[in-house]
Design a protein around this motif. Structure first.
Motif, PDB file in Angstrom:
ATOM      1  N   LEU A  64       0.815  -1.217   0.000  1.00 16.02           N
ATOM      2  CA  LEU A  64       0.000   0.000   0.000  1.00 16.02           C
ATOM      3  C   LEU A  64       0.851   1.271   0.000  1.00 16.02           C
ATOM      4  O   LEU A  64       0.432   2.308  -0.489  1.00 16.02           O
ATOM      5  N   ASP A  65       2.054   1.158   0.561  1.00 10.14           N
ATOM      6  CA  ASP A  65       2.938   2.322   0.623  1.00 10.14           C
ATOM      7  C   ASP A  65       4.289   1.983  -0.008  1.00 10.14           C
ATOM      8  O   ASP A  65       5.140   1.358   0.626  1.00 10.14           O
ATOM      9  N   PRO A  66       4.506   2.402  -1.250  1.00  5.84           N
ATOM     10  CA  PRO A  66       5.756   2.049  -1.948  1.00  5.84           C
ATOM     11  C   PRO A  66       7.018   2.536  -1.234  1.00  5.84           C
ATOM     12  O   PRO A  66       8.057   1.883  -1.309  1.00  5.84           O
ATOM     13  N   MET A  67       6.948   3.663  -0.541  1.00  5.71           N
ATOM     14  CA  MET A  67       8.136   4.161   0.171  1.00  5.71           C
ATOM     15  C   MET A  67       8.510   3.210   1.308  1.00  5.71           C
ATOM     16  O   MET A  67       9.675   2.860   1.484  1.00  5.71           O
ATOM     17  N   GLN A  68       7.495   2.804   2.038  1.00  5.23           N
ATOM     18  CA  GLN A  68       7.743   1.852   3.131  1.00  5.23           C
ATOM     19  C   GLN A  68       8.228   0.516   2.561  1.00  5.23           C
ATOM     20  O   GLN A  68       9.153  -0.110   3.088  1.00  5.23           O
ATOM     21  N   ALA A  69       7.605   0.117   1.459  1.00  5.51           N
ATOM     22  CA  ALA A  69       7.995  -1.150   0.824  1.00  5.51           C
ATOM     23  C   ALA A  69       9.464  -1.096   0.435  1.00  5.51           C
ATOM     24  O   ALA A  69      10.202  -2.075   0.579  1.00  5.51           O
ATOM     25  N   TYR A  70       9.905   0.063  -0.057  1.00  4.82           N
ATOM     26  CA  TYR A  70      11.317   0.180  -0.448  1.00  4.82           C
ATOM     27  C   TYR A  70      12.210   0.062   0.780  1.00  4.82           C
ATOM     28  O   TYR A  70      13.208  -0.668   0.762  1.00  4.82           O
ATOM     29  N   ARG A  71      11.845   0.773   1.829  1.00  2.00           N
ATOM     30  CA  ARG A  71      12.665   0.713   3.056  1.00  2.00           C
ATOM     31  C   ARG A  71      12.775  -0.715   3.568  1.00  2.00           C
ATOM     32  O   ARG A  71      13.817  -1.151   4.036  1.00  2.00           O
ATOM     33  N   GLU A  72      11.667  -1.456   3.461  1.00  2.00           N
ATOM     34  CA  GLU A  72      11.656  -2.815   4.004  1.00  2.00           C
ATOM     35  C   GLU A  72      12.259  -3.851   3.052  1.00  2.00           C
ATOM     36  O   GLU A  72      12.495  -4.987   3.439  1.00  2.00           O
ATOM     37  N   SER A  73      12.478  -3.454   1.805  1.00  2.00           N
ATOM     38  CA  SER A  73      12.884  -4.441   0.790  1.00  2.00           C
ATOM     39  C   SER A  73      14.334  -4.904   0.931  1.00  2.00           C
ATOM     40  O   SER A  73      14.700  -5.965   0.445  1.00  2.00           O
ATOM     41  N   GLY A  74      15.169  -4.064   1.538  1.00  2.00           N
ATOM     42  CA  GLY A  74      16.593  -4.389   1.631  1.00  2.00           C
ATOM     43  C   GLY A  74      17.338  -4.104   0.338  1.00  2.00           C
ATOM     44  O   GLY A  74      18.537  -4.361   0.218  1.00  2.00           O
ATOM     45  N   TYR A  75      16.630  -3.536  -0.665  1.00  2.00           N
ATOM     46  CA  TYR A  75      17.252  -3.289  -1.976  1.00  2.00           C
ATOM     47  C   TYR A  75      18.424  -2.315  -1.858  1.00  2.00           C
ATOM     48  O   TYR A  75      19.488  -2.543  -2.432  1.00  2.00           O
ATOM     49  N   GLN A  76      18.217  -1.245  -1.095  1.00  2.00           N
ATOM     50  CA  GLN A  76      19.268  -0.233  -0.971  1.00  2.00           C
ATOM     51  C   GLN A  76      20.545  -0.852  -0.373  1.00  2.00           C
ATOM     52  O   GLN A  76      21.645  -0.635  -0.902  1.00  2.00           O
ATOM     53  N   GLN A  77      20.372  -1.624   0.687  1.00  2.00           N
ATOM     54  CA  GLN A  77      21.529  -2.262   1.326  1.00  2.00           C
ATOM     55  C   GLN A  77      22.214  -3.198   0.333  1.00  2.00           C
ATOM     56  O   GLN A  77      23.432  -3.299   0.298  1.00  2.00           O
ATOM     57  N   ARG A  78      21.387  -3.878  -0.462  1.00  2.00           N
ATOM     58  CA  ARG A  78      21.940  -4.839  -1.413  1.00  2.00           C
ATOM     59  C   ARG A  78      22.774  -4.140  -2.492  1.00  2.00           C
ATOM     60  O   ARG A  78      23.897  -4.545  -2.777  1.00  2.00           O
ATOM     61  N   ILE A  79      22.245  -3.061  -3.060  1.00  3.48           N
ATOM     62  CA  ILE A  79      23.028  -2.403  -4.125  1.00  3.48           C
ATOM     63  C   ILE A  79      24.289  -1.755  -3.561  1.00  3.48           C
ATOM     64  O   ILE A  79      25.323  -1.738  -4.214  1.00  3.48           O
ATOM     65  N   VAL A  80      24.196  -1.267  -2.333  1.00  6.20           N
ATOM     66  CA  VAL A  80      25.396  -0.676  -1.725  1.00  6.20           C
ATOM     67  C   VAL A  80      26.464  -1.759  -1.531  1.00  6.20           C
ATOM     68  O   VAL A  80      27.649  -1.545  -1.808  1.00  6.20           O
ATOM     69  N   ALA A  81      26.031  -2.935  -1.117  1.00  6.81           N
ATOM     70  CA  ALA A  81      26.988  -4.029  -0.880  1.00  6.81           C
ATOM     71  C   ALA A  81      27.529  -4.593  -2.197  1.00  6.81           C
ATOM     72  O   ALA A  81      28.715  -4.917  -2.303  1.00  6.81           O
ATOM     73  N   GLU A  82      26.643  -4.682  -3.187  1.00  2.89           N
ATOM     74  CA  GLU A  82      27.045  -5.357  -4.444  1.00  2.89           C
ATOM     75  C   GLU A  82      27.799  -4.449  -5.411  1.00  2.89           C
ATOM     76  O   GLU A  82      28.673  -4.903  -6.141  1.00  2.89           O
ATOM     77  N   ARG A  83      27.427  -3.188  -5.441  1.00  2.00           N
ATOM     78  CA  ARG A  83      28.014  -2.306  -6.464  1.00  2.00           C
ATOM     79  C   ARG A  83      29.308  -1.664  -5.941  1.00  2.00           C
ATOM     80  O   ARG A  83      29.371  -0.460  -5.695  1.00  2.00           O
ATOM     81  N   VAL A  84      30.284  -2.510  -5.805  1.00  3.53           N
ATOM     82  CA  VAL A  84      31.574  -2.047  -5.311  1.00  3.53           C
ATOM     83  C   VAL A  84      32.569  -2.209  -6.454  1.00  3.53           C
ATOM     84  O   VAL A  84      32.498  -3.188  -7.197  1.00  3.53           O
ATOM     85  N   GLY A  85      33.437  -1.232  -6.623  1.00  7.01           N
ATOM     86  CA  GLY A  85      34.375  -1.299  -7.762  1.00  7.01           C
ATOM     87  C   GLY A  85      33.699  -0.755  -8.994  1.00  7.01           C
ATOM     88  O   GLY A  85      32.484  -0.472  -8.989  1.00  7.01           O
ATOM     89  N   GLY A  86      34.476  -0.572 -10.053  1.00  4.21           N
ATOM     90  CA  GLY A  86      33.922  -0.001 -11.277  1.00  4.21           C
ATOM     91  C   GLY A  86      33.733   1.489 -11.103  1.00  4.21           C
ATOM     92  O   GLY A  86      34.102   2.075 -10.085  1.00  4.21           O
ATOM     93  N   THR A  87      33.104   2.118 -12.099  1.00  8.43           N
ATOM     94  CA  THR A  87      32.903   3.563 -12.028  1.00  8.43           C
ATOM     95  C   THR A  87      31.424   3.846 -11.974  1.00  8.43           C
ATOM     96  O   THR A  87      30.649   3.403 -12.833  1.00  8.43           O
ATOM     97  N   ALA A  88      31.030   4.586 -10.952  1.00  5.11           N
ATOM     98  CA  ALA A  88      29.622   4.940 -10.815  1.00  5.11           C
ATOM     99  C   ALA A  88      29.199   5.816 -11.987  1.00  5.11           C
ATOM    100  O   ALA A  88      29.969   6.670 -12.441  1.00  5.11           O
ATOM    101  N   MET A  89      27.996   5.609 -12.486  1.00  7.32           N
ATOM    102  CA  MET A  89      27.528   6.417 -13.615  1.00  7.32           C
ATOM    103  C   MET A  89      27.084   7.783 -13.119  1.00  7.32           C
ATOM    104  O   MET A  89      26.710   7.949 -11.960  1.00  7.32           O
ATOM    105  N   GLY A  90      27.143   8.744 -14.019  1.00  5.85           N
ATOM    106  CA  GLY A  90      26.758  10.094 -13.640  1.00  5.85           C
ATOM    107  C   GLY A  90      27.678  11.072 -14.321  1.00  5.85           C
ATOM    108  O   GLY A  90      28.538  10.672 -15.102  1.00  5.85           O
ATOM    109  N   TRP A  91      27.500  12.328 -14.021  1.00  5.62           N
ATOM    110  CA  TRP A  91      28.388  13.299 -14.629  1.00  5.62           C
ATOM    111  C   TRP A  91      29.316  13.922 -13.587  1.00  5.62           C
ATOM    112  O   TRP A  91      28.886  14.484 -12.628  1.00  5.62           O
ATOM    113  N   GLY A  92      30.617  13.716 -13.810  1.00  5.78           N
ATOM    114  CA  GLY A  92      31.604  14.395 -12.989  1.00  5.78           C
ATOM    115  C   GLY A  92      31.880  13.759 -11.650  1.00  5.78           C
ATOM    116  O   GLY A  92      32.674  14.266 -10.865  1.00  5.78           O
ATOM    117  N   ALA A  93      31.216  12.635 -11.366  1.00  4.25           N
ATOM    118  CA  ALA A  93      31.406  12.037 -10.031  1.00  4.25           C
ATOM    119  C   ALA A  93      32.749  11.324  -9.952  1.00  4.25           C
ATOM    120  O   ALA A  93      33.256  10.856 -10.944  1.00  4.25           O
TER     121      ALA A  93
END
Ligand code: AOS
Ligand code: ZN
Ligand code: ZN
Length: 384
Positions: free
Chosen positions: A355-384
């Motif tokens: 019912l609440d996508p923001m809460q669902a995101y917080r509870e999903s663990g997705y953020q923690q997962r991408i932080v843990a997995e996306r190590v090394g390489g070059t982050a996309m973006g401009w100038g970072a």
């Protein structure tokens, strides 16, 4: 409109997220790097798919070329499909190379113009390969000083480049032509306003339509008026939604001025144009988490749309016909004041979503997962 019809229309509304909003971005002063940011266009698609999984209404992601250049676009499209999303508008980038200093398609140098047109044509090809039906064009072209170049000749060059590109488009493709009042050029932009964009679209043909970026106007501009006029002419192609306080701030849509967003959506709803318009976000998340910011933005568009759908159209038309100013205004304000969050929660429940996508995101663990997995390489973006 009754509740079921409102929910039906809300289900059909698709809000496209921009691939560049998943990468690092910033101001001319600093780009703050955020952990977990995608290193490849494929990882951007993973993030876009997450936004769609939680909101149910963001099934496409716009690409920006060359930021999202890959060896095999068909493979990228099929990867997207496997994740449950599709490739949306293809945005060429004709503003970041050194030789674009004096413009791209409007440059006084024919070699530079040729290079820019070749890139636009390449984007037609990428759209074909990815199954996208839309090209989204924004040109940084313009001049900084009176007399720097011929304004009129630049219009001719623009028209020539657009018509060559238009001729290469298949019949089911649309060219969306974005305008911007100023920046990066400060004296004149070659496409500064909806009127100039509209004139070029008229010359090109029915597959060319105007793209309204909500951050690209002078302060105080009545954007819903522009929307109404373009809808009437059948030339409103779509939006780049975002919020602004000052100029092209690219903050989350609906954050600075939810009432303005509601007024825009009211024009679309009252023209029964919900399905003919591309609702795209064009934002930069400089200090906030990117995936949750896009979830919030999608929800903000949905909330404004739900309120617009709840306007009592009969009462409004009656009051307008009777010249009853305050009742007419009241009909809009009543809808705007409605708390639509329960209705949207009901809709999500029916769609099998949290019912609440923001809460669902917080509870999903997705953020923690991408932080843990996306190590090394070059982050996309401009100038970072
Ligand atoms: C630039 O101000 C425009 O809003 C464009 O749509 C641009 O292509 C986009 O912001 C990505 O850079
Ligand atoms: Zn834009
Ligand atoms: Zn912009």
């Amino acid at each position: 409109m009754n509740r079921d019809e409102v929910k039906r229309l809300l289900r059909t509304q698709h809000i496209e997220t921009p691939s560049w909003a998943y990468g690092n971005s910033g101001t001319r002063f600093k780009v703050f790097a955020e952990p977990g940011v995608p290193r490849t266009p494929y990882e951007k698609i993973d993030d876009a798919a997450m936004v769609h999984r939680l909101t149910g209404v963001a099934p496409t992601v716009a690409l920006h070329i060359p930021w999202d250049r890959v060896d095999d676009y068909a493979d990228l499209a099929s990867y997207a499909k496997d994740q449950g999303v599709a490739i949306g508008a293809i945005n060429p980038n004709v503003f970041q190379d050194d030789d674009y200093k004096l413009g791209s398609v409007c440059s006084p140098d024919p070699k530079v113009r040729r290079k820019a047109v070749e890139h636009l044509l390449e984007c037609v090809g990428i759209a074909r390969e990815t199954g996208s039906k839309q090209l989204s064009f924004w040109f940084a072209d313009g001049t900084n000083y009176a007399g720097q170049d011929s304004i009129r000749a630049r219009q001719d060059r623009l028209a020539e480049a657009l018509s060559e590109t238009y001729a290469a488009m298949p019949a089911n493709m649309t060219m969306l032509l974005e305008y911007k009042l100023f920046e990066p050029a400060f004296y004149q932009m070659d496409l500064p306003d909806w009127g100039t964009s509209y004139m070029h679209c008229l010359q090109l043909g029915p597959q060319a339509k105007v793209l309204v970026d909500t951050g690209h106007h002078a302060p105080g501009t009545n954007i819903e008026m522009i929307v109404a006029v373009l809808l009437r002419a059948g030339r409103l192609g779509g939006f780049h939604f975002n919020s602004r306080y000052y100029a092209d701030d690219d903050l989350m849509v609906g954050a600075a001025d939810p009432f303005g967003l509601f007024r825009i959506m009211h024009e679309i709803v009252s023209a029964s144009a919900m399905d003919g318009v591309a609702f795209m976000l064009d934002q930069c998340h400089n200090i906030e988490g990117k995936v949750p910011a896009l979830i919030r933005s999608v929800m903000n568009v949905q909330e404004a749309t739900a309120k617009a759908l709840l306007v009592d159209a009969d009462a409004l038309t009656r009051a307008q016909a009777e010249g009853d100013v305050l009742s007419a205004h009241g009909a809009l304000m009543d809808a705007f004041a409605t708390d639509v969050r329960p209705l949207l929660a009901e809709l999500r429940d029916e769609m099998g979503l949290h019912l609440d996508p923001m809460q669902a995101y917080r509870e999903s663990g997705y953020q923690q997962r991408i932080v843990a997995e996306r190590v090394g390489g070059t982050a996309m973006g401009w100038g970072a």
